[in-house]
Design a protein around this motif. Structure first.
Motif, PDB file in Angstrom:
ATOM      1  N   SER A 200      -9.603 -16.822  29.011  1.00 19.08           N
ATOM      2  CA  SER A 200      -9.815 -18.520  29.074  1.00 19.08           C
ATOM      3  C   SER A 200     -11.415 -18.798  28.162  1.00 19.08           C
ATOM      4  O   SER A 200     -11.995 -18.146  29.320  1.00 19.08           O
ATOM      5  CB  SER A 200      -9.355 -19.538  29.870  1.00 19.08           C
ATOM      6  OG  SER A 200      -9.709 -20.639  29.598  1.00 19.08           O
TER       7      SER A 200
ATOM      8  N   ASN B  65       3.075 -23.549  27.585  1.00 14.84           N
ATOM      9  CA  ASN B  65       2.813 -23.948  25.976  1.00 14.84           C
ATOM     10  C   ASN B  65       2.145 -23.164  24.905  1.00 14.84           C
ATOM     11  O   ASN B  65       1.067 -22.783  25.698  1.00 14.84           O
ATOM     12  CB  ASN B  65       2.635 -25.363  25.997  1.00 14.84           C
ATOM     13  CG  ASN B  65       2.386 -26.120  24.719  1.00 14.84           C
ATOM     14  OD1 ASN B  65       2.963 -26.043  23.876  1.00 14.84           O
ATOM     15  ND2 ASN B  65       1.669 -26.444  24.301  1.00 14.84           N
TER      16      ASN B  65
ATOM     17  N   ASP C  40      -0.279 -23.431  21.517  1.00 12.10           N
ATOM     18  CA  ASP C  40      -0.742 -24.449  20.236  1.00 12.10           C
ATOM     19  C   ASP C  40      -0.553 -23.504  19.648  1.00 12.10           C
ATOM     20  O   ASP C  40      -0.965 -22.392  19.730  1.00 12.10           O
ATOM     21  CB  ASP C  40      -2.345 -25.175  20.507  1.00 12.10           C
ATOM     22  CG  ASP C  40      -3.501 -24.596  20.878  1.00 12.10           C
ATOM     23  OD1 ASP C  40      -3.151 -23.057  20.648  1.00 12.10           O
ATOM     24  OD2 ASP C  40      -4.015 -24.980  21.518  1.00 12.10           O
TER      25      ASP C  40
ATOM     26  N   THR D 224      -3.775 -20.798  21.525  1.00 13.59           N
ATOM     27  CA  THR D 224      -4.234 -20.771  23.495  1.00 13.59           C
ATOM     28  C   THR D 224      -3.148 -20.964  24.505  1.00 13.59           C
ATOM     29  O   THR D 224      -1.966 -21.644  23.606  1.00 13.59           O
ATOM     30  CB  THR D 224      -4.729 -22.308  23.378  1.00 13.59           C
ATOM     31  OG1 THR D 224      -5.915 -22.365  22.530  1.00 13.59           O
ATOM     32  CG2 THR D 224      -5.068 -22.379  24.861  1.00 13.59           C
TER      33      THR D 224
ATOM     34  N   GLN E 196      -1.089 -22.719  27.486  1.00 13.02           N
ATOM     35  CA  GLN E 196      -1.755 -24.029  28.211  1.00 13.02           C
ATOM     36  C   GLN E 196      -0.411 -23.564  29.337  1.00 13.02           C
ATOM     37  O   GLN E 196       0.872 -23.318  29.076  1.00 13.02           O
ATOM     38  CB  GLN E 196      -1.293 -24.559  27.607  1.00 13.02           C
ATOM     39  CG  GLN E 196      -2.547 -24.810  26.635  1.00 13.02           C
ATOM     40  CD  GLN E 196      -2.464 -26.121  25.790  1.00 13.02           C
ATOM     41  OE1 GLN E 196      -1.453 -26.542  25.433  1.00 13.02           O
ATOM     42  NE2 GLN E 196      -3.580 -26.377  25.186  1.00 13.02           N
TER      43      GLN E 196
ATOM     44  N   THR F 150       1.379 -24.961  32.882  1.00 17.55           N
ATOM     45  CA  THR F 150       1.279 -26.120  33.605  1.00 17.55           C
ATOM     46  C   THR F 150       1.848 -26.152  35.114  1.00 17.55           C
ATOM     47  O   THR F 150       2.749 -25.410  35.182  1.00 17.55           O
ATOM     48  CB  THR F 150       2.465 -27.633  32.824  1.00 17.55           C
ATOM     49  OG1 THR F 150       2.001 -27.316  31.158  1.00 17.55           O
ATOM     50  CG2 THR F 150       2.533 -28.803  33.470  1.00 17.55           C
TER      51      THR F 150
ATOM     52  N   THR G  14      -3.058 -28.591  33.991  1.00 19.54           N
ATOM     53  CA  THR G  14      -2.740 -28.144  32.785  1.00 19.54           C
ATOM     54  C   THR G  14      -4.058 -26.705  32.743  1.00 19.54           C
ATOM     55  O   THR G  14      -4.924 -27.641  32.649  1.00 19.54           O
ATOM     56  CB  THR G  14      -2.213 -28.789  31.474  1.00 19.54           C
ATOM     57  OG1 THR G  14      -0.998 -29.393  31.315  1.00 19.54           O
ATOM     58  CG2 THR G  14      -2.058 -27.810  29.826  1.00 19.54           C
TER      59      THR G  14
ATOM     60  N   ASN H  28      -5.656 -24.043  30.358  1.00 16.56           N
ATOM     61  CA  ASN H  28      -5.669 -22.790  29.242  1.00 16.56           C
ATOM     62  C   ASN H  28      -5.983 -21.259  30.728  1.00 16.56           C
ATOM     63  O   ASN H  28      -7.670 -21.378  31.236  1.00 16.56           O
ATOM     64  CB  ASN H  28      -6.874 -22.512  28.505  1.00 16.56           C
ATOM     65  CG  ASN H  28      -6.834 -23.942  27.704  1.00 16.56           C
ATOM     66  OD1 ASN H  28      -5.835 -24.749  27.856  1.00 16.56           O
ATOM     67  ND2 ASN H  28      -7.445 -24.721  26.966  1.00 16.56           N
TER      68      ASN H  28
ATOM     69  N   GLN I 134      -5.614 -16.521  25.002  1.00 15.60           N
ATOM     70  CA  GLN I 134      -6.498 -17.309  24.273  1.00 15.60           C
ATOM     71  C   GLN I 134      -5.183 -15.830  23.123  1.00 15.60           C
ATOM     72  O   GLN I 134      -5.630 -14.737  23.187  1.00 15.60           O
ATOM     73  CB  GLN I 134      -6.889 -17.130  23.047  1.00 15.60           C
ATOM     74  CG  GLN I 134      -6.672 -18.255  21.716  1.00 15.60           C
ATOM     75  CD  GLN I 134      -7.964 -19.005  21.537  1.00 15.60           C
ATOM     76  OE1 GLN I 134      -9.007 -18.515  21.683  1.00 15.60           O
ATOM     77  NE2 GLN I 134      -7.615 -19.412  20.308  1.00 15.60           N
TER      78      GLN I 134
END
Length: 256
Positions: free
Chosen positions: A121, A146, A148, A152, A154, A156, A162, A164, A167
């Motif tokens: 990150s 998750n 994106d 990225t 992520q 939780t 949350t 990061n 990537q």
């Protein structure tokens, strides 16, 4: 000579039929790239002497359609990038099949257990390595992951935070047509392909990512069936030449 030419023709068409059959069999395989057999004319002392099979070339530059994945973590690439995967020996493989899941150790892996490589990150340059998601943070435990459309990752946690954690990296090559296939959806770099150039989605030629999606194969079934019929006719023509040659030699020997 016609017998030799026909034998070379049969060998070439047999290879073509195998490639076409493989394409048809993998029409529904995520990330699969269709192949075609390349041929060249063979000359001996300036005279035509049949056809030479130059091997199979996969259509790596042609994207398949984007379809919905079974998991919200799945990723599809629109562009010329490849996912970077690490095998059990630490070697790098490259793929367009974006199945994504989290293993028991928190690593981001594909459906065969190969680890996705990426950047920590806050960075998007330098060396890439496996992406591992911390299972705990302070006193909280991981509750969800998750991805994106920039790749990225992520995480939780049960305390509502949350974070990061990295990537997903993409790779490009100076000559991707020279990548060495490991199977229909996995390749490795070669001296001819050039070393992998790493980056992230939405930069350069790497392309965009679509989360919750997968890239279907780029096989055109209609074209493959037309090619199959053409190859079958060529096969029959070459067998006819061999049969005719055999009959002529038999008649000649009987006359002698």
């Amino acid at each position: 000579m016609s017998f030799t030419i026909a034998i070379r023709g049969l060998n070439a068409v047999s290879a073509q039929l195998n490639t076409i059959s493989n394409n048809i069999a993998n029409a529904d395989t995520v990330g699969y790239k269709s192949g075609r057999e390349n041929f060249s004319a063979l000359y001996v002392n300036g005279a035509g002497n049949g056809v030479l099979d130059q091997g199979t070339q996969q259509s790596l530059g042609t994207n398949g359609s984007i379809v919905s994945g079974a998991s919200s973590l799945d990723l599809a690439i629109s562009g010329k990038g490849f996912f970077v995967l690490q095998d059990t020996s630490g070697g790098q493989k490259f793929s367009r099949a974006g199945y994504v899941q989290v293993d028991k150790d928190g690593f981001l892996v594909n459906n065969t257990g190969l680890k996705y490589e990426g950047y920590p990150s806050g960075t998007s340059t330098g060396a890439v390595g496996p992406i591992q998601i911390p299972q705990t943070q302070d006193t909280a435990t991981l509750s969800g992951v998750n991805l994106d459309e920039k790749g990225t990752v992520q995480a939780t946690y049960t305390n509502g935070d949350t974070v990061n954690v990295g990537q997903v990296a993409l790779a490009s090559f100076a000559n991707m047509d020279q990548l060495k296939p490991e199977d229909g959806t996995l390749w490795r770099a070669t001296e001819s392909s050039g070393a992998a150039q790493f980056g992230i989605a939405q930069t350069g030629i790497l392309g965009s990512l679509h989360n919750g999606s997968l890239e279907s194969s780029n096989v055109d079934l209609t074209s493959e069936l037309v090619n199959l019929m053409s190859a079958q006719r060529n096969y029959q023509a070459n067998t006819k030449v061999i049969s005719t040659d055999s009959s002529m030699f038999t008649a000649l020997f009987q006359a002698i």
